[in-house]
Each structure stands twice: as structure tokens, then as C-alpha cells.
Motif scaffolding. Structure first.
Motif, PDB file in Angstrom:
ATOM      1  N   ASP A 150      51.873  58.495  43.046  1.00 41.53           N
ATOM      2  CA  ASP A 150      52.399  57.225  42.542  1.00 41.53           C
ATOM      3  C   ASP A 150      51.377  56.108  42.671  1.00 41.53           C
ATOM      4  OD1 ASP A 150      54.753  58.045  41.649  1.00 41.53           O
ATOM      5  OD2 ASP A 150      55.960  57.349  43.336  1.00 41.53           O
ATOM      6  N   ILE A 151      50.746  56.044  43.849  1.00 38.14           N
ATOM      7  CA  ILE A 151      49.767  54.986  44.069  1.00 38.14           C
ATOM      8  C   ILE A 151      48.603  55.154  43.093  1.00 38.14           C
ATOM      9  CG2 ILE A 151      48.142  54.010  45.728  1.00 38.14           C
ATOM     10  CD1 ILE A 151      51.107  53.420  46.257  1.00 38.14           C
ATOM     11  N   LEU A 152      48.164  56.399  42.934  1.00 39.17           N
ATOM     12  CA  LEU A 152      47.039  56.658  42.037  1.00 39.17           C
ATOM     13  C   LEU A 152      47.389  56.243  40.608  1.00 39.17           C
ATOM     14  CD1 LEU A 152      44.215  57.764  42.303  1.00 39.17           C
ATOM     15  CD2 LEU A 152      45.069  60.031  41.764  1.00 39.17           C
ATOM     16  N   SER A 153      48.635  56.496  40.203  1.00 40.08           N
ATOM     17  CA  SER A 153      49.002  56.126  38.834  1.00 40.08           C
ATOM     18  C   SER A 153      49.038  54.618  38.677  1.00 40.08           C
ATOM     19  CB  SER A 153      50.340  56.750  38.450  1.00 40.08           C
ATOM     20  OG  SER A 153      51.372  56.126  39.170  1.00 40.08           O
ATOM     21  N   GLY A 154      49.112  53.898  39.794  1.00 39.84           N
ATOM     22  CA  GLY A 154      49.115  52.446  39.690  1.00 39.84           C
ATOM     23  C   GLY A 154      47.736  51.821  39.871  1.00 39.84           C
TER      24      GLY A 154
ATOM     25  N   LEU B 251      54.476  45.214  36.204  1.00 35.15           N
ATOM     26  CA  LEU B 251      53.701  44.163  36.859  1.00 35.15           C
ATOM     27  C   LEU B 251      52.381  44.725  37.370  1.00 35.15           C
ATOM     28  CD1 LEU B 251      53.475  41.296  37.987  1.00 35.15           C
ATOM     29  CD2 LEU B 251      54.782  42.021  39.963  1.00 35.15           C
ATOM     30  N   GLY B 252      52.439  45.933  37.941  1.00 33.87           N
ATOM     31  CA  GLY B 252      51.210  46.574  38.409  1.00 33.87           C
ATOM     32  C   GLY B 252      50.217  46.750  37.272  1.00 33.87           C
ATOM     33  N   ARG B 253      50.733  47.136  36.104  1.00 36.81           N
ATOM     34  CA  ARG B 253      49.871  47.325  34.949  1.00 36.81           C
ATOM     35  C   ARG B 253      49.288  45.990  34.476  1.00 36.81           C
ATOM     36  NH1 ARG B 253      49.776  51.436  31.232  1.00 36.81           N
ATOM     37  NH2 ARG B 253      50.190  52.762  33.012  1.00 36.81           N
ATOM     38  N   ALA B 254      50.127  44.959  34.483  1.00 38.16           N
ATOM     39  CA  ALA B 254      49.666  43.653  34.011  1.00 38.16           C
ATOM     40  C   ALA B 254      48.600  43.079  34.947  1.00 38.16           C
ATOM     41  CB  ALA B 254      50.850  42.694  33.895  1.00 38.16           C
ATOM     42  N   LEU B 255      48.796  43.268  36.258  1.00 39.05           N
ATOM     43  CA  LEU B 255      47.821  42.733  37.220  1.00 39.05           C
ATOM     44  C   LEU B 255      46.453  43.351  37.011  1.00 39.05           C
ATOM     45  CD1 LEU B 255      49.923  42.826  40.522  1.00 39.05           C
ATOM     46  CD2 LEU B 255      49.148  40.778  39.353  1.00 39.05           C
ATOM     47  N   GLY B 256      46.438  44.657  36.687  1.00 38.77           N
ATOM     48  CA  GLY B 256      45.171  45.356  36.626  1.00 38.77           C
ATOM     49  C   GLY B 256      44.576  45.466  35.238  1.00 38.77           C
ATOM     50  N   GLU B 257      45.300  44.976  34.216  1.00 35.35           N
ATOM     51  CA  GLU B 257      44.802  45.123  32.852  1.00 35.35           C
ATOM     52  C   GLU B 257      43.433  44.444  32.714  1.00 35.35           C
ATOM     53  OE1 GLU B 257      45.389  46.877  30.219  1.00 35.35           O
ATOM     54  OE2 GLU B 257      43.667  45.861  29.403  1.00 35.35           O
ATOM     55  N   GLY B 303      28.868  43.810  46.376  1.00 39.16           N
ATOM     56  CA  GLY B 303      29.889  43.774  47.420  1.00 39.16           C
ATOM     57  C   GLY B 303      30.934  42.709  47.162  1.00 39.16           C
ATOM     58  N   ALA B 304      30.495  41.568  46.647  1.00 45.60           N
ATOM     59  CA  ALA B 304      31.447  40.492  46.365  1.00 45.60           C
ATOM     60  C   ALA B 304      32.442  40.929  45.293  1.00 45.60           C
ATOM     61  CB  ALA B 304      30.695  39.247  45.904  1.00 45.60           C
ATOM     62  N   TYR B 305      31.925  41.607  44.247  1.00 47.11           N
ATOM     63  CA  TYR B 305      32.836  42.072  43.191  1.00 47.11           C
ATOM     64  C   TYR B 305      33.743  43.177  43.706  1.00 47.11           C
ATOM     65  CZ  TYR B 305      30.204  39.242  39.951  1.00 47.11           C
ATOM     66  OH  TYR B 305      29.644  38.183  39.320  1.00 47.11           O
ATOM     67  N   ILE B 306      33.174  44.031  44.579  1.00 43.28           N
ATOM     68  CA  ILE B 306      34.001  45.098  45.146  1.00 43.28           C
ATOM     69  C   ILE B 306      35.091  44.499  46.027  1.00 43.28           C
ATOM     70  CG2 ILE B 306      33.944  47.007  46.802  1.00 43.28           C
ATOM     71  CD1 ILE B 306      31.378  47.933  45.513  1.00 43.28           C
ATOM     72  N   ALA B 307      34.766  43.414  46.739  1.00 42.59           N
ATOM     73  CA  ALA B 307      35.787  42.745  47.557  1.00 42.59           C
ATOM     74  C   ALA B 307      36.909  42.222  46.667  1.00 42.59           C
ATOM     75  CB  ALA B 307      35.157  41.602  48.346  1.00 42.59           C
ATOM     76  N   ALA B 308      36.528  41.658  45.505  1.00 40.67           N
ATOM     77  CA  ALA B 308      37.556  41.191  44.564  1.00 40.67           C
ATOM     78  C   ALA B 308      38.392  42.368  44.077  1.00 40.67           C
ATOM     79  CB  ALA B 308      36.908  40.474  43.386  1.00 40.67           C
ATOM     80  N   GLY B 309      37.710  43.502  43.796  1.00 38.42           N
ATOM     81  CA  GLY B 309      38.432  44.697  43.363  1.00 38.42           C
ATOM     82  C   GLY B 309      39.375  45.205  44.440  1.00 38.42           C
ATOM     83  N   LEU B 310      38.954  45.062  45.687  1.00 34.54           N
ATOM     84  CA  LEU B 310      39.793  45.505  46.811  1.00 34.54           C
ATOM     85  C   LEU B 310      41.086  44.702  46.860  1.00 34.54           C
ATOM     86  CD1 LEU B 310      39.934  47.314  49.340  1.00 34.54           C
ATOM     87  CD2 LEU B 310      38.884  45.475  50.616  1.00 34.54           C
ATOM     88  N   VAL B 311      40.965  43.388  46.664  1.00 39.56           N
ATOM     89  CA  VAL B 311      42.171  42.549  46.674  1.00 39.56           C
ATOM     90  C   VAL B 311      43.108  42.995  45.552  1.00 39.56           C
ATOM     91  CG1 VAL B 311      43.066  40.218  46.443  1.00 39.56           C
ATOM     92  CG2 VAL B 311      40.910  40.611  47.635  1.00 39.56           C
ATOM     93  N   LEU B 312      42.536  43.284  44.388  1.00 44.00           N
ATOM     94  CA  LEU B 312      43.346  43.754  43.259  1.00 44.00           C
ATOM     95  C   LEU B 312      44.031  45.072  43.605  1.00 44.00           C
ATOM     96  CD1 LEU B 312      44.220  43.449  40.329  1.00 44.00           C
ATOM     97  CD2 LEU B 312      42.107  44.549  39.645  1.00 44.00           C
ATOM     98  N   PHE B 313      43.280  45.974  44.252  1.00 41.25           N
ATOM     99  CA  PHE B 313      43.838  47.266  44.659  1.00 41.25           C
ATOM    100  C   PHE B 313      45.015  47.068  45.606  1.00 41.25           C
ATOM    101  CE2 PHE B 313      43.514  50.957  47.679  1.00 41.25           C
ATOM    102  CZ  PHE B 313      44.025  51.906  46.815  1.00 41.25           C
ATOM    103  N   VAL B 314      44.831  46.189  46.595  1.00 46.85           N
ATOM    104  CA  VAL B 314      45.906  45.936  47.558  1.00 46.85           C
ATOM    105  C   VAL B 314      47.128  45.355  46.845  1.00 46.85           C
ATOM    106  CG1 VAL B 314      46.569  44.541  49.552  1.00 46.85           C
ATOM    107  CG2 VAL B 314      44.335  45.660  49.506  1.00 46.85           C
ATOM    108  N   LEU B 315      46.866  44.427  45.922  1.00 50.22           N
ATOM    109  CA  LEU B 315      47.950  43.794  45.160  1.00 50.22           C
ATOM    110  C   LEU B 315      48.766  44.837  44.410  1.00 50.22           C
ATOM    111  CD1 LEU B 315      48.067  40.714  45.271  1.00 50.22           C
ATOM    112  CD2 LEU B 315      47.126  40.636  42.988  1.00 50.22           C
ATOM    113  N   PHE B 317      48.783  48.046  44.945  1.00 50.16           N
ATOM    114  CA  PHE B 317      49.357  48.984  45.921  1.00 50.16           C
ATOM    115  C   PHE B 317      50.715  48.481  46.398  1.00 50.16           C
ATOM    116  CE2 PHE B 317      50.042  50.839  50.046  1.00 50.16           C
ATOM    117  CZ  PHE B 317      49.520  52.114  49.960  1.00 50.16           C
ATOM    118  N   ILE B 318      50.763  47.190  46.756  1.00 50.47           N
ATOM    119  CA  ILE B 318      52.019  46.623  47.253  1.00 50.47           C
ATOM    120  C   ILE B 318      53.096  46.699  46.172  1.00 50.47           C
ATOM    121  CG2 ILE B 318      53.124  44.488  47.996  1.00 50.47           C
ATOM    122  CD1 ILE B 318      50.405  43.734  49.291  1.00 50.47           C
ATOM    123  N   VAL B 319      52.721  46.264  44.958  1.00 53.06           N
ATOM    124  CA  VAL B 319      53.703  46.227  43.876  1.00 53.06           C
ATOM    125  C   VAL B 319      54.232  47.633  43.573  1.00 53.06           C
ATOM    126  CG1 VAL B 319      53.910  45.835  41.408  1.00 53.06           C
ATOM    127  CG2 VAL B 319      52.850  44.114  42.841  1.00 53.06           C
TER     128      VAL B 319
END
Lengths: 324, 335
Positions: A150-154, B251-257, B303-315, B317-319
Motif C-alpha cells: 500500500d505504501i509503495l503504491s502511494g 490526496l496522496g496522488r495530488a500531493l505527489g503529482e 541533498g537539499a532536493y532529497i530532503a524536500a523529497g523526503l518531506v513529500l514521502f513522509v507526507l 506516507f501519512i496520508v
């Protein structure tokens, strides 16, 4: 009690609203008032129902407007390039933004090749993971895998691309290449394959498995020759839909696979041509009519490719679905 | 296809009659083939777990050195100058643009998507349901780069007068104050995103609405409910968890589009004044990374861009986890 029809209906209406049936019948005057109170909400209900009905129909057609608009834009602006033979045979070598036409074969081949390599890695992992989830896993590990799928798909495609960049380029010091982009696409394709295969395996009747076990067939032979074979068409559909999804992905290509205008069949060295990157290339100069036309033509080619996979997938699903 | 519902075999016994298959251990007799095949299946599953873990680990490991060198506050600074000896960068602007545009997309796509799903399951004549659903799926099949092109070249000029009108009428609200930017505003990006995620909302909502027990619907109708009242009292309550999880996945899709947004955004000049207006430009996480892919030259910058990507990943992930939890709870109730 008056003989007016309306008054006779009053007690019934009150019963419907939950009043006790033993309550005394209202007098003439209060009955009329009650009727007025009752009939207004009733009309309101009918109006609400009508409004809701209209709203649903309108919503659907409004939602269809962008679809029609997009398809019309792409087709009307891009179709003329697709009608020339060069489009399907040539490449973009020595063709500048201001030059008209050229070929897209390099990008079509590149996109298909990349999708093929992606599928080669993602399909076995995806199918085996689904087999584990349906046929083997029952405990905490299966739960963890299911959650991770699920996480991977997101995971956004840009994050998958950054991850591969962090591994491939930063850590191992390798160059950006088509294969690196394919690896990022693998991450996006695996969850699609796992979920669709899982659904299909769950549709395979248990009687088939039990019959095989009863005949002394080993579990793995049962899975390979009976379960997977029964679900085969469904799995193929899932793979095609997964391919359709990753072919249009652009973010991993942007970061990992720079574009080239030449034919290129080497996924490991040098730049790699793909349809989304070809669109991206001409997007920079879309003020020029030649570049804009090529851009729409490429977009149409990509849509046709994706659509073709979708249609083949659905046809296979329709004719070969597991009989319940 | 319910690949996105997150319904998993682990908690849902296979087979139409609900019998579980023979358990892994008891069915196997320890044959070599069994051990190999079962092992391969387990390894594949473990690969999936390892991959997701590695994504987090690699992003964190490569983001940390850049974050340590960062001279500005990562979460509150509006600067973005990751190169050089004294890198200064912060993500607050990307965070605002990403969240604001995705929220706009949700505000539009969820009611519309649910309405379309209700249309497809409750209102459309039977002959129309199949083709209509296929059309909505077609909307999902259009690659996001095409949405980007269409938004940039065809839709943006069309939207310009609408934005002008909104600015004139609602400009006194801070959220709609004019900024002089036309084209890639947050509102416009949200609008295009809403079109892109609508099929996700619709597909999942349609699935749960279609599962509403017939007895609930007939019961409501038998009590004299109109069709709308039947939907409100039977279909919507039954489908609510499904709609919530659909909205979360969308929402997850929209955040990462990425690519569509990258085409549409108008990046702000350095030092542009802060505004809450939806008519402001600004980059999202994904577009900032994609737009600067060519700049991944030194480790600190990357690294700075990867840090931004990490925040997006966490976002995301939570959603997505919230979506998953809602689905789990629904299953607990219905089974």
C-alpha cells in the motif's frame, strides 16, 4: 369529522411521522394546519430529490467535459503528423524545434523497450508477492508486506526517482541511464501487479486447490499449474494495465534518463529516447508551430499506445475471466 | 479492479464460500520444489518490505548531511539556495503550495467524484452504466504529461478571464487577493489536479456504493423515502469509509503529482512577498525537484532536493496510512 378528503388523510400522515395511533383525531381547524405543515415538507422532499437527480446527471457530464476537451485537443492538433510514414520510421536527428515533422520511432521503441525491461523485473516480483499473500502468508509478515505494498503504491513517482538517483548515481557513482529509470518504474509497477494478481488469485475457487491436494499434487505444482493458470488472463490484464500506467510516467525519466533524438537501444549507456521526454523536449518551444505540432503528435502517440494496452487488457479480462 | 482499495488476502479469506485454503505449513510436505517456490514467494514479499525501508533509509542518509550544513531553518525558511559553502534552504513555501493546491483539488474532486459515482451506481440507466464507467476510467488512462500540456496551452487561456472575475469580485478576501500572476496559480493547479484525481475518487466510491446491501436500499424505499433520501440514509452512510479512503488516496496522488504541476507552476522570483492568496504562484515539492533535476551537481545541493523529497514521502506516507486504517476499520465493522 368533516367529509373533506384532505382532513381524512391527516391522521394517516401523522401516523407516518411516528405519532401514536391512539392520539385523538385532530379537530377540523388544527387538521388543516397540520396538513399545511405536512404538505410543505413533502413538496420539499420531492424538490430535493429532483435537485439531487439533476445534480448527479450534471456532475457526470461536467466530468466528461475535460475528457472530451483533452482528447479533442490532442487529436485535432496532432493527428496530421501521425498520418505520415516518416513518423513511424524516422527519428529526430538533425531536426530542430523550428523544423517540421520528423519521426518518433526512436521514442516509441525506447518507451516500449523501457516498459519491457521494467515488466521483466516487476512482474515476477509482483506475482510472487501476490502468491505469497494469497497462498502462503497468514501472519505478521503477510500483514507487513500488504501494508508496504500500500505504501509503495502511494510513493510519488518523483520520490521513487530520487531514491534510485540516491542509490544509482550518488552511492554507486553510476551514470544516469535508461536502466536506472526502468528501476524507478519497477517501484511504481510492483504494487499495481501485486494488487491485481491478488484479486485474481482470490477468485480461483478453493475446490480446485483442494482437488489437487487430494490427488497428492505438491503445493507448488498446484499453484503454478492450477491456480496461476486459472487466473492467467486476469494476471495478464493486470500487467497490461500496470504497463499502461508506467509508460506515461515522466518524472523518473526527467531525473534519470536524459533524452536523445537518435535511435538508441542501449539501456545502460548514454541518453535514452522516450515519448514523454520527447514531449518535454518540444514543450520548451511550443510557441513555434512546428514544435507544438510535434508535441501534440507525440502526446497522441503516447495516448494511443496507453489506450491500446488498456483495450487489450480489458478484452483479455472480458474473454478469459475466471468463472466463479 | 480493486488494486487501490488495499483490501488484502491476509485478512480476507479467499474463495467465494469463505473457506480458507490449507495453511502453508500443513500443506507442505517439505519437498524441495515446495521449499524453493515458497521461499521465492517469501523473498519477493521481503523485497517489497526492504524496498520501502530502503527508500526511507537512503533518503534520510543523503538528506542529513545537507540538512546539517543548512544555515537556515529547514521548516520555516523561505529561502532556497542549496549550493555553495553556506547553503540556506527551507521548504515552507513548497509545503504551502503543495498542501494548498492539493486541498483545492480535494474540495473540487471529492464532491464531484462522489456525485459521479452515485450517478454511475444509482441514477444512470442500466445500459449507460458500463460505457459511462469506461469513460471515467479513460480519464484515468490519460498520462499526466498530457494533462500538463492541455492545462498549460489550452485550459490556462480559458481560465484567465475566470480568474480575473474572481479577483475582482472576491479580491477583498485575503485568500483571493490579486497577485498579478496568471496561468500557474495555486487555484488553477488545484483545478487541473482535481480533474486528474477525480477518476480515483469515482472508481473507489463506485465500488463501495455498489456493495450497499439491497435490503438497506429497499428498506429505505419501502418506508417512503425518495431516491435521494434512500441514498442519504442507506448508500452514503454505508459508503462513507470507502469515500474517506478514496479521498485520502486521491490526496496522496495530488500531493505527489509531478509533471503536470511542473508544466503549470509559475515559480516566484527570489524575495517575493509572502501572501496567502490562492492566486499566487510558487513551486510544489515535486515540481521544484523536477525543475532542477539538471542541477544535481554536488552532494549538498542534491541533498537539499532529497530532503524536500523526503518531506513529500513522509507526507504521502501519512496520508496513505490513514486511508489504510480507515479501510481496515471498515472491514472490522462489515465482517
Amino acid at each position: 369529522m368533516s367529509a373533506l378528503k384532505t382532513d381524512q388523510r391527516v391522521p394517516e400522515d401523522e401516523n407516518m411521522t411516528g405519532d401514536s395511533p391512539t392520539s385523538p383525531p385532530p379537530s377540523n381547524r388544527s387538521g388543516n394546519e397540520a396538513l399545511r405543515e405536512m404538505s410543505n415538507p413533502h413538496r420539499g422532499r420531492a424538490i430535493k430529490d429532483l435537485i439531487a437527480r439533476i445534480a448527479m446527471w450534471v456532475s457526470f457530464f461536467v466530468a466528461m467535459v475535460p475528457l472530451a476537451w483533452i482528447l479533442w485537443t490532442v487529436v485535432s492538433k496532432g493527428i496530421h503528423l501521425l498520418l505520415s510514414a516518416t513518423w513511424w520510421t524516422g527519428n529526430q536527428r538533425n531536426i530542430n524545434s523550428s523544423d517540421v515533422g520528423g519521426g518518433a520511432r526512436h521514442a516509441i521503441e525506447g518507451t516500449l523497450m523501457m516498459a519491457g525491461v521494467t515488466a521483466l523485473i516487476a512482474v515476477p516480483i509482483g506475482i510472487l508477492t501476490a502468491v505469497y499473500l494469497v497462498e502462503y502468508g497468514r501472519g505478521g509478515l503477510a500483514r507487513a508486506i500488504s501494508f508496504m505494498v500500500d505504501i509503495l503504491s502511494g510513493v510519488p513517482s518523483i520520490v521513487a526517482a530520487l531514491f534510485i538517483y540516491a542509490v544509482w548515481v550518488t552511492t554507486f557513482g553510476l551514470d544516469r541511464s535508461g536502466f536506472a529509470a526502468a528501476l524507478a518504474l519497477v517501484l511504481l509497477m510492483i504494487p499495481v501487479i501485486v494488487r491485481s494478481t491478488e484479486e485474481m488469485l482470490k477468485l480461483v475457487p478453493n475446490e480446485l486447490r483442494e482437488a489437487a491436494y487430494a490427488l497428492g499434487v505438491p503445493k507448488w505444482v498446484t499453484i503454478v499449474k492450477i491456480v496461476l493458470r486459472t487466473a492467467f488472463s486476469g494476471i495478464v490484464t493486470g500487467v497490461l494495465l500496470g504497463l499502461a500506467r508506467i509508460m506515461g510516467e515522466t518524472a523518473p525519466l526527467l531525473i534519470l534518463a536524459p533524452y536523445t533524438k537518435n535511435f538508441q537501444h542501449d539501456l545502460f549507456n548514454g541518453n535514452f529516447p522516450t515519448l514523454p521526454m520527447m514531449i518535454n523536449q518540444d514543450r520548451g518551444d511550443f510557441a513555434l508551430a512546428s514544435a507544438a505540432a510535434r508535441m501534440w503528435g507525440t502526446a497522441l502517440t503516447l495516448i494511443l499506445l496507453v489506450l491500446l494496452l488498456n483495450i487489450i487488457g480489458r478484452v483479455i479480462a472480458h474473454f478469459g475471466s475466471v468463472k466463479k | 479492479m480493486s488494486t487501490v482499495t488495499g483490501v488484502s488476502a491476509t485478512d480476507d479469506p479467499p474463495g467465494p464460500d469463505g473457506r480458507t485454503p490449507l495453511r502453508g505449513v500443513s500443506a507442505s510436505t517439505g519437498r524441495l520444489g515446495d521449499r524453493l517456490f515458497g521461499g521465492a514467494a517469501t523473498v519477493s514479499g521481503v523485497i517489497v518490505i526492504a524496498t520501502v525501508t530502503l527508500i526511507a533509509v537512503f533518503l534520510i542518509v543523503q538528506a542529513v548531511p545537507a540538512l546539517r550544513d543548512n544555515q537556515a531553518s529547514f521548516f520555516t525558511s523561505r529561502e532556497w539556495a542549496p549550493g555553495g559553502d553556506t547553503p540556506r534552504f527551507g521548504i515552507v513555501e513548497f509545503l504551502w503550495t503543495t498542501v494548498a493546491a492539493s486541498t483545492m483539488a480535494m474540495i473540487i474532486a471529492v464532491p464531484f467524484g462522489v456525485a459521479v459515482a452515485l450517478f454511475l451506481t444509482q441514477y444512470a440507466p442500466l445500459w449507460m452504466r458500463g460505457p459511462a464507467a469506461a469513460l471515467v476510467d479513460l480519464l484515468a488512462a490519460v498520462p499526466s504529461i498530457v494533462y500538463g500540456l492541455w492545462g498549460l496551452i489550452t485550459f490556462a487561456p480559458f481560465f484567465k478571464p475566470i480568474q480575473g472575475w474572481l479577483e475582482n469580485t472576491l479580491g477583498w478576501i485575503p485568500l483571493f487577493s490579486p497577485t498579478g500572476i496568471s496561468g500557474g496559480t495555486i487555484l488553477f493547479i488545484g483545478l487541473v489536479l482535481s480533474i486528474m484525481v477525480l477518476p480515483i475518487v469515482t472508481a473507489l466510491s463506485r465500488e463501495v456504493f455498489a456493495q450497499t446491501p439491497l435490503a438497506h436500499k429497499e428498506g429505505a424505499l419501502a418506508l417512503g423515502a425518495t431516491r435521494w433520501e434512500m441514498i442519504r440514509t442507506a448508500v452514503l452512510p454505508f459508503g462513507r469509509p470507502g469515500v474517506i479512503s478514496a479521498a485520502m488516496l486521491a490526496l496522496g496522488r495530488a500531493l505527489g503529482e509531478t509533471i503536470a504541476v511542473t508544466f503549470l507552476v509559475s515559480s516566484l522570483p527570489d524575495g517575493a512577498a509572502w501572501t496567502w492568496s490562492l492566486f499566487n504562484g510558487g513551486e510544489t515539492f515535486a515540481s521544484k525537484i523536477a525543475n532542477n533535476a539538471a542541477e544535481f551537481s554536488n552532494p549538498n545541493k542534491t541533498g537539499a532536493y532529497i530532503a524536500a523529497g523526503l518531506v513529500l514521502f513522509v507526507l504521502t506516507f501519512i496520508v496513505n496510512s490513514i486511508a489504510r486504517i480507515v479501510i481496515e476499520r471498515r472491514k472490522a465493522f462489515t465482517e
